[in-house]
Design an enzyme around this catalytic site. Sequence first.
Site, PDB file in Angstrom:
ATOM      1  N   LYS A  87       0.767  -1.218   0.232  1.00 43.93           N
ATOM      2  CA  LYS A  87       0.079  -0.164  -0.007  1.00 43.93           C
ATOM      3  C   LYS A  87       0.643   1.291   0.115  1.00 43.93           C
ATOM      4  CE  LYS A  87       0.737   0.570   4.617  1.00 43.93           C
ATOM      5  NZ  LYS A  87       1.236   1.801   5.387  1.00 43.93           N
ATOM      6  N   GLN A  92       4.336   6.594   2.966  1.00 42.49           N
ATOM      7  CA  GLN A  92       4.641   5.893   4.555  1.00 42.49           C
ATOM      8  C   GLN A  92       5.549   7.086   5.129  1.00 42.49           C
ATOM      9  OE1 GLN A  92       6.995   2.320   5.120  1.00 42.49           O
ATOM     10  NE2 GLN A  92       5.025   1.707   6.313  1.00 42.49           N
ATOM     11  N   TYR A 110      11.430   2.150  -1.553  1.00 43.81           N
ATOM     12  CA  TYR A 110      10.368   1.072  -1.508  1.00 43.81           C
ATOM     13  C   TYR A 110       9.152   1.462  -2.170  1.00 43.81           C
ATOM     14  CZ  TYR A 110       7.753  -2.740   0.721  1.00 43.81           C
ATOM     15  OH  TYR A 110       7.130  -3.947   0.710  1.00 43.81           O
ATOM     16  N   THR A 119       3.965 -10.302  10.254  1.00 43.02           N
ATOM     17  CA  THR A 119       5.069 -11.225   9.486  1.00 43.02           C
ATOM     18  C   THR A 119       6.406 -11.083  10.449  1.00 43.02           C
ATOM     19  OG1 THR A 119       6.255  -9.464   8.105  1.00 43.02           O
ATOM     20  CG2 THR A 119       4.503 -10.884   7.156  1.00 43.02           C
TER      21      THR A 119
END
Length: 259
Positions: free
Chosen positions: A143, A149, A155, A190
């Site tokens: 997303k 972010q 990224y 994760t």
Amino acid sequence: MDLNLKDKIVIVTGGAKGIGLGICKVLASEGAIPIIVGRANDDNLMAVKEIEAEGGRAFSVVAELIHPEACKIAVEQVIALFGRIDGLVNNAGVNDGVGLENGDYDKFMASIHKNLLHYYLMAQYALPELKKTKGAIVNIGSKTADTGQGNTSAYAASNGGRNALTREWAVELLQYRIRVNSVIVAECYTPLYETWIKSLENSEQKLKEITKKIPLENRMTTTEEIANMVVFLLSEKSSHTTGQLIYVDGGYTHLDRAL
């Protein structure tokens, strides 16, 4: 539902841990044979043993995918072992915090190699076999390409590239009946996510703040939930789905955070 994946050979990059391992486990439960492509032999073999202990089959190919030649060799090894490729899941990557203010050219380009370039190369090298089998490609995205972010320029750029390549490949590969889709991840718990959250001050409180903002059930998405969608998209049951960015995120990316 039987997804008709028995004995299908599916490459999963970064398949030893986290989302990749979840995908491999669901593939194996459907009778497919996931090929775990990752840089750490011990991690790969541990994942294979875990899948075998659950009654499935899996194999390991060791490759450091930041090196273009390693991508080629990895695909060649799969073909040598099995003689076919029925699907490719591009999953490997890491949110490595290469931002604008505190980044530099070398770090940015290294992150692009780590997070985007091998998506292209793995698909290119697997393509001749996918054309024979009319296989499918699923790219895992984030997303961050939609929302940003902060301090993660490389990224975010990589994930924007993954989205664009998904649509581009879906168009280019129509003639071969190769379907290409992406599954977009937001907040999925994760081992890497756990490492990140524990690095923060007041990590438990921060985790509560994040999960509170996930509209559906105020909880993290599980790796199995991501995997279920990926495996469906690899199967013939999704035979008329291509060029899609599918968000498995409990509504995190698109629903009103005020909920």
